[in-house]
Design a protein around this motif. Sequence first.
Motif, PDB file in Angstrom:
ATOM      1  N   VAL A 196      43.229  67.250  33.779  1.00  0.00           N
ATOM      2  CA  VAL A 196      42.429  67.377  32.560  1.00  0.00           C
ATOM      3  C   VAL A 196      40.997  67.753  32.968  1.00  0.00           C
ATOM      4  CG1 VAL A 196      41.620  66.267  30.449  1.00  0.00           C
ATOM      5  CG2 VAL A 196      43.895  65.730  31.347  1.00  0.00           C
TER       6      VAL A 196
ATOM      7  N   THR B 299      35.852  60.285  21.796  1.00  0.00           N
ATOM      8  CA  THR B 299      36.321  59.221  22.704  1.00  0.00           C
ATOM      9  C   THR B 299      35.129  58.445  23.236  1.00  0.00           C
ATOM     10  OG1 THR B 299      36.110  60.584  24.683  1.00  0.00           O
ATOM     11  CG2 THR B 299      38.224  60.696  23.505  1.00  0.00           C
ATOM     12  N   GLU B 300      35.401  57.608  24.237  1.00  0.00           N
ATOM     13  CA  GLU B 300      34.311  56.803  24.815  1.00  0.00           C
ATOM     14  C   GLU B 300      33.573  57.542  25.933  1.00  0.00           C
ATOM     15  OE1 GLU B 300      35.836  53.017  26.072  1.00  0.00           O
ATOM     16  OE2 GLU B 300      36.532  52.523  24.063  1.00  0.00           O
ATOM     17  N   LEU B 301      33.943  58.813  26.162  1.00  0.00           N
ATOM     18  CA  LEU B 301      33.359  59.546  27.290  1.00  0.00           C
ATOM     19  C   LEU B 301      31.834  59.587  27.226  1.00  0.00           C
ATOM     20  CD1 LEU B 301      34.262  61.261  29.803  1.00  0.00           C
ATOM     21  CD2 LEU B 301      33.928  63.263  28.374  1.00  0.00           C
ATOM     22  N   PHE B 302      31.323  59.666  26.002  1.00  0.00           N
ATOM     23  CA  PHE B 302      29.877  59.882  25.850  1.00  0.00           C
ATOM     24  C   PHE B 302      29.077  58.573  25.778  1.00  0.00           C
ATOM     25  CE2 PHE B 302      32.317  63.345  23.908  1.00  0.00           C
ATOM     26  CZ  PHE B 302      31.955  64.355  24.780  1.00  0.00           C
ATOM     27  N   ARG B 303      29.761  57.441  26.030  1.00  0.00           N
ATOM     28  CA  ARG B 303      29.037  56.153  25.994  1.00  0.00           C
ATOM     29  C   ARG B 303      27.906  56.200  27.019  1.00  0.00           C
ATOM     30  NH1 ARG B 303      34.197  52.998  28.609  1.00  0.00           N
ATOM     31  NH2 ARG B 303      34.824  54.958  29.526  1.00  0.00           N
TER      32      ARG B 303
ATOM     33  N   LYS C 290      42.736  45.928  29.333  1.00  0.00           N
ATOM     34  CA  LYS C 290      42.717  47.002  28.334  1.00  0.00           C
ATOM     35  C   LYS C 290      44.068  47.736  28.332  1.00  0.00           C
ATOM     36  CE  LYS C 290      38.967  50.262  27.270  1.00  0.00           C
ATOM     37  NZ  LYS C 290      37.869  51.039  27.867  1.00  0.00           N
TER      38      LYS C 290
ATOM     39  N   LEU D 270      44.355  50.799  39.117  1.00  0.00           N
ATOM     40  CA  LEU D 270      43.902  51.933  39.936  1.00  0.00           C
ATOM     41  C   LEU D 270      42.448  52.235  39.606  1.00  0.00           C
ATOM     42  CD1 LEU D 270      44.286  54.524  41.723  1.00  0.00           C
ATOM     43  CD2 LEU D 270      45.082  55.671  39.669  1.00  0.00           C
TER      44      LEU D 270
ATOM     45  N   GLY E 125      39.656  69.931  24.390  1.00  0.00           N
ATOM     46  CA  GLY E 125      38.903  70.034  23.139  1.00  0.00           C
ATOM     47  C   GLY E 125      37.777  69.025  23.174  1.00  0.00           C
ATOM     48  N   PHE E 126      36.909  69.071  22.171  1.00  0.00           N
ATOM     49  CA  PHE E 126      35.855  68.056  22.081  1.00  0.00           C
ATOM     50  C   PHE E 126      36.421  66.911  21.250  1.00  0.00           C
ATOM     51  CE2 PHE E 126      33.636  71.955  23.095  1.00  0.00           C
ATOM     52  CZ  PHE E 126      32.997  71.532  24.241  1.00  0.00           C
TER      53      PHE E 126
ATOM     54  N   TYR F 225      28.737  66.591  36.181  1.00  0.00           N
ATOM     55  CA  TYR F 225      30.007  66.514  35.437  1.00  0.00           C
ATOM     56  C   TYR F 225      30.713  67.870  35.513  1.00  0.00           C
ATOM     57  CZ  TYR F 225      33.210  66.089  31.437  1.00  0.00           C
ATOM     58  OH  TYR F 225      34.326  66.081  30.627  1.00  0.00           O
TER      59      TYR F 225
ATOM     60  N   SER G 288      37.568  55.685  41.622  1.00  0.00           N
ATOM     61  CA  SER G 288      36.309  55.900  42.355  1.00  0.00           C
ATOM     62  C   SER G 288      36.372  55.251  43.740  1.00  0.00           C
ATOM     63  CB  SER G 288      35.127  55.341  41.563  1.00  0.00           C
ATOM     64  OG  SER G 288      35.178  53.928  41.552  1.00  0.00           O
TER      65      SER G 288
ATOM     66  N   ALA H  69      41.699  60.651  33.994  1.00  0.00           N
ATOM     67  CA  ALA H  69      40.517  59.784  33.927  1.00  0.00           C
ATOM     68  C   ALA H  69      39.246  60.581  34.195  1.00  0.00           C
ATOM     69  CB  ALA H  69      40.636  58.654  34.941  1.00  0.00           C
ATOM     70  N   GLY H  70      38.164  60.186  33.549  1.00  0.00           N
ATOM     71  CA  GLY H  70      36.908  60.893  33.775  1.00  0.00           C
ATOM     72  C   GLY H  70      35.714  60.075  33.344  1.00  0.00           C
ATOM     73  N   VAL H  71      34.580  60.362  33.979  1.00  0.00           N
ATOM     74  CA  VAL H  71      33.322  59.726  33.573  1.00  0.00           C
ATOM     75  C   VAL H  71      32.264  60.793  33.341  1.00  0.00           C
ATOM     76  CG1 VAL H  71      33.605  57.467  34.698  1.00  0.00           C
ATOM     77  CG2 VAL H  71      32.697  59.385  36.020  1.00  0.00           C
TER      78      VAL H  71
ATOM     79  N   SER I 238      37.643  70.590  31.660  1.00  0.00           N
ATOM     80  CA  SER I 238      36.790  70.702  30.477  1.00  0.00           C
ATOM     81  C   SER I 238      36.138  72.089  30.446  1.00  0.00           C
ATOM     82  CB  SER I 238      35.688  69.649  30.549  1.00  0.00           C
ATOM     83  OG  SER I 238      34.697  69.891  29.585  1.00  0.00           O
TER      84      SER I 238
HETATM   85  N1  LIG Z   1      36.005  63.694  25.071  1.00  0.00           N
HETATM   86  C1  LIG Z   1      35.795  64.988  25.193  1.00  0.00           C
HETATM   87  O1  LIG Z   1      35.207  65.648  24.309  1.00  0.00           O
HETATM   88  C2  LIG Z   1      36.277  65.722  26.411  1.00  0.00           C
HETATM   89  C3  LIG Z   1      36.039  67.116  26.497  1.00  0.00           C
HETATM   90  C4  LIG Z   1      36.497  67.801  27.606  1.00  0.00           C
HETATM   91  C5  LIG Z   1      37.184  67.127  28.611  1.00  0.00           C
HETATM   92  N2  LIG Z   1      37.385  65.776  28.514  1.00  0.00           N
HETATM   93  C6  LIG Z   1      38.106  65.111  29.625  1.00  0.00           C
HETATM   94  O2  LIG Z   1      39.143  64.299  29.105  1.00  0.00           O
HETATM   95  C7  LIG Z   1      39.445  63.255  30.044  1.00  0.00           C
HETATM   96  C8  LIG Z   1      39.564  61.946  29.301  1.00  0.00           C
HETATM   97  O3  LIG Z   1      38.288  61.580  28.815  1.00  0.00           O
HETATM   98  P1  LIG Z   1      38.074  60.889  27.400  1.00  0.00           P
HETATM   99  O4  LIG Z   1      37.323  61.831  26.553  1.00  0.00           O
HETATM  100  O5  LIG Z   1      39.364  60.301  26.919  1.00  0.00           O
HETATM  101  O6  LIG Z   1      37.038  59.738  27.815  1.00  0.00           O
HETATM  102  P2  LIG Z   1      37.175  58.152  27.777  1.00  0.00           P
HETATM  103  O7  LIG Z   1      37.568  57.657  26.437  1.00  0.00           O
HETATM  104  O8  LIG Z   1      35.908  57.637  28.386  1.00  0.00           O
HETATM  105  O9  LIG Z   1      38.381  57.918  28.768  1.00  0.00           O
HETATM  106  C9  LIG Z   1      38.226  58.069  30.146  1.00  0.00           C
HETATM  107  C10 LIG Z   1      39.264  57.206  30.803  1.00  0.00           C
HETATM  108  O10 LIG Z   1      39.053  57.288  32.221  1.00  0.00           O
HETATM  109  C11 LIG Z   1      39.105  55.973  32.730  1.00  0.00           C
HETATM  110  N3  LIG Z   1      38.331  55.843  33.952  1.00  0.00           N
HETATM  111  C12 LIG Z   1      36.998  56.061  34.132  1.00  0.00           C
HETATM  112  N4  LIG Z   1      36.665  55.778  35.392  1.00  0.00           N
HETATM  113  C13 LIG Z   1      37.801  55.390  36.030  1.00  0.00           C
HETATM  114  C14 LIG Z   1      38.095  54.954  37.350  1.00  0.00           C
HETATM  115  N5  LIG Z   1      37.144  54.840  38.282  1.00  0.00           N
HETATM  116  N6  LIG Z   1      39.372  54.641  37.657  1.00  0.00           N
HETATM  117  C15 LIG Z   1      40.338  54.716  36.729  1.00  0.00           C
HETATM  118  N7  LIG Z   1      40.126  55.098  35.458  1.00  0.00           N
HETATM  119  C16 LIG Z   1      38.868  55.431  35.110  1.00  0.00           C
HETATM  120  C17 LIG Z   1      38.509  55.113  31.631  1.00  0.00           C
HETATM  121  O11 LIG Z   1      38.859  53.782  31.854  1.00  0.00           O
HETATM  122  P3  LIG Z   1      38.196  52.569  31.008  1.00  0.00           P
HETATM  123  O12 LIG Z   1      39.001  52.524  29.769  1.00  0.00           O
HETATM  124  O13 LIG Z   1      38.390  51.408  31.902  1.00  0.00           O
HETATM  125  O14 LIG Z   1      36.768  52.926  30.780  1.00  0.00           O
HETATM  126  C18 LIG Z   1      39.142  55.732  30.416  1.00  0.00           C
HETATM  127  O15 LIG Z   1      40.443  55.229  30.202  1.00  0.00           O
HETATM  128  C19 LIG Z   1      38.325  63.300  31.082  1.00  0.00           C
HETATM  129  O16 LIG Z   1      38.813  63.913  32.249  1.00  0.00           O
HETATM  130  C20 LIG Z   1      37.248  64.152  30.439  1.00  0.00           C
HETATM  131  O17 LIG Z   1      36.456  64.829  31.386  1.00  0.00           O
HETATM  132  C21 LIG Z   1      36.959  65.077  27.436  1.00  0.00           C
END
Ligand SMILES: NC(=O)c1ccc[n+]([C@@H]2O[C@H](COP(=O)([O-])OP(=O)(O)OC[C@H]3O[C@@H](n4cnc5c(N)ncnc54)[C@H](OP(=O)(O)O)[C@@H]3O)[C@@H](O)[C@H]2O)c1
Length: 255
Positions: A111, A177-181, A8, A30, A173-174, A140, A33, A59-61, A113
Motif C-alpha cells: 500500500v 483514517t488515523e493517518l493524519f493524527r 486494538k 508485530l 485514495g484519500f 513520507y 519499526s 501499515a504506515g505512519v 500513496s
Molecule cells: N489515509 C489516506 O488518505 C492514505 C492515502 C494514501 C495512502 N495511505 C496509506 O494507507 C496505509 C494505511 O494507512 P491508514 O490511512 O489506514 O492510516 P492509519 O489509520 O493510521 O493506519 C495505519 C496502521 O498502521 C499501523 N502501524 C503504524 N505503525 C506501525 C508499526 N510500527 N508496526 C505495526 N503497525 C503499525 C497502525 O497501527 P495502530 O493502530 O497501532 O496505530 C495502523 O493500524 C498506509 O500505508 C498509508 O501510507 C493512506
Amino acid sequence: MAVRNTEKGLKVKESILKETPDAKVDVMELDLSSMASVRDFAAKYRSSGLPLNILINNAGVLSPHFKLSKENIELHFVTNHLGHFLLTNLLLETMKTTSYEQNTEGRIINVSSEGHRLSYSGTFSDYINNESSYNSVYAYGLSKLANILHANQLARLLKEEGVNITANSLHPGFIDTELFRGHSIFSVICNRILSYVIKDVSQGASTTCYLALHPKVKAVTGEFFSNSNLAQPSSRAKDEELAKELWEFSLGLTS
Ligand SMILES: NC(=O)c1ccc[n+]([C@@H]2O[C@H](COP(=O)([O-])OP(=O)(O)OC[C@H]3O[C@@H](n4cnc5c(N)ncnc54)[C@H](OP(=O)(O)O)[C@@H]3O)[C@@H](O)[C@H]2O)c1
C-alpha cells in the motif's frame, strides 16, 4: 492480523467475528519499526505451519517530527518500507511453499500513496537519517516511493525465478483514517477541503481487496493501481536502477 497493538487488534477480531462468525482470525504482535520484532513475528509465523497466500503490506505512519526507531533508522523509512521489506523476505519461502503445494497464485500487495510524487530528489542513503534536511511530507513521500520500487523489484525477481507469486503496489485514495493524527495541517485539509473527495475506510480498502482477491489481476505483476485500475506512478517509481539500489540498501540495513 499482524498488529503492534494487540488489544486494538483483538477488538477488530471481535467485530469481524460478529459479522462473520465462522471467520478464522489470528492476531499476532508485530512492530514494523523494529527489525527484532519483524524477525520474531516471522519466526513465529513460520513455526506455526500456517500457509500464506496473500501478504498485504499496509501499515504506515505520517509523523510531523523527525524520529528514530530503536535501531536508529528514520521512522517513516523503517515503518513504511524497511519493516515490510524484511517481513516479505522472511515470509517468501512460506509463500512459495504455499503456492506450490496449493497450486495457487501468491500475491504481495504494497500500500503506497500518490504522496510518493512528493519526495526528496537524491538517493535514499542521502536522506533517511539526515535530521537537518528533514521534511515530514518528503520523508513520507520517500517511504511511499520505496513501496512502489520494492514491489517492482520483487516482481522482477519473482518472475526471473519463475514462481507463481505477483507483487503490485497501489494508492488507496484519500481516506478518513488515523493517518493524519498529530499532523494538524493535513487534518484541516482533509476535514474541510478534501471532504467531498475523501473515501471512507471500506472505500479506501477496495483497491487493496481488488488486488488481493480479484481474478482479473491474475498474473499481473509489477504494476501500480488506483481506484481498482492500472495507474501510472511517477517516472522515478518506474526507475529500475533506483529499485535495485533501494533493494541493496535495504538488504544492507536488514542483514
Ligand atoms: N489515509 C489516506 O488518505 C492514505 C492515502 C494514501 C495512502 N495511505 C496509506 O494507507 C496505509 C494505511 O494507512 P491508514 O490511512 O489506514 O492510516 P492509519 O489509520 O493510521 O493506519 C495505519 C496502521 O498502521 C499501523 N502501524 C503504524 N505503525 C506501525 C508499526 N510500527 N508496526 C505495526 N503497525 C503499525 C497502525 O497501527 P495502530 O493502530 O497501532 O496505530 C495502523 O493500524 C498506509 O500505508 C498509508 O501510507 C493512506
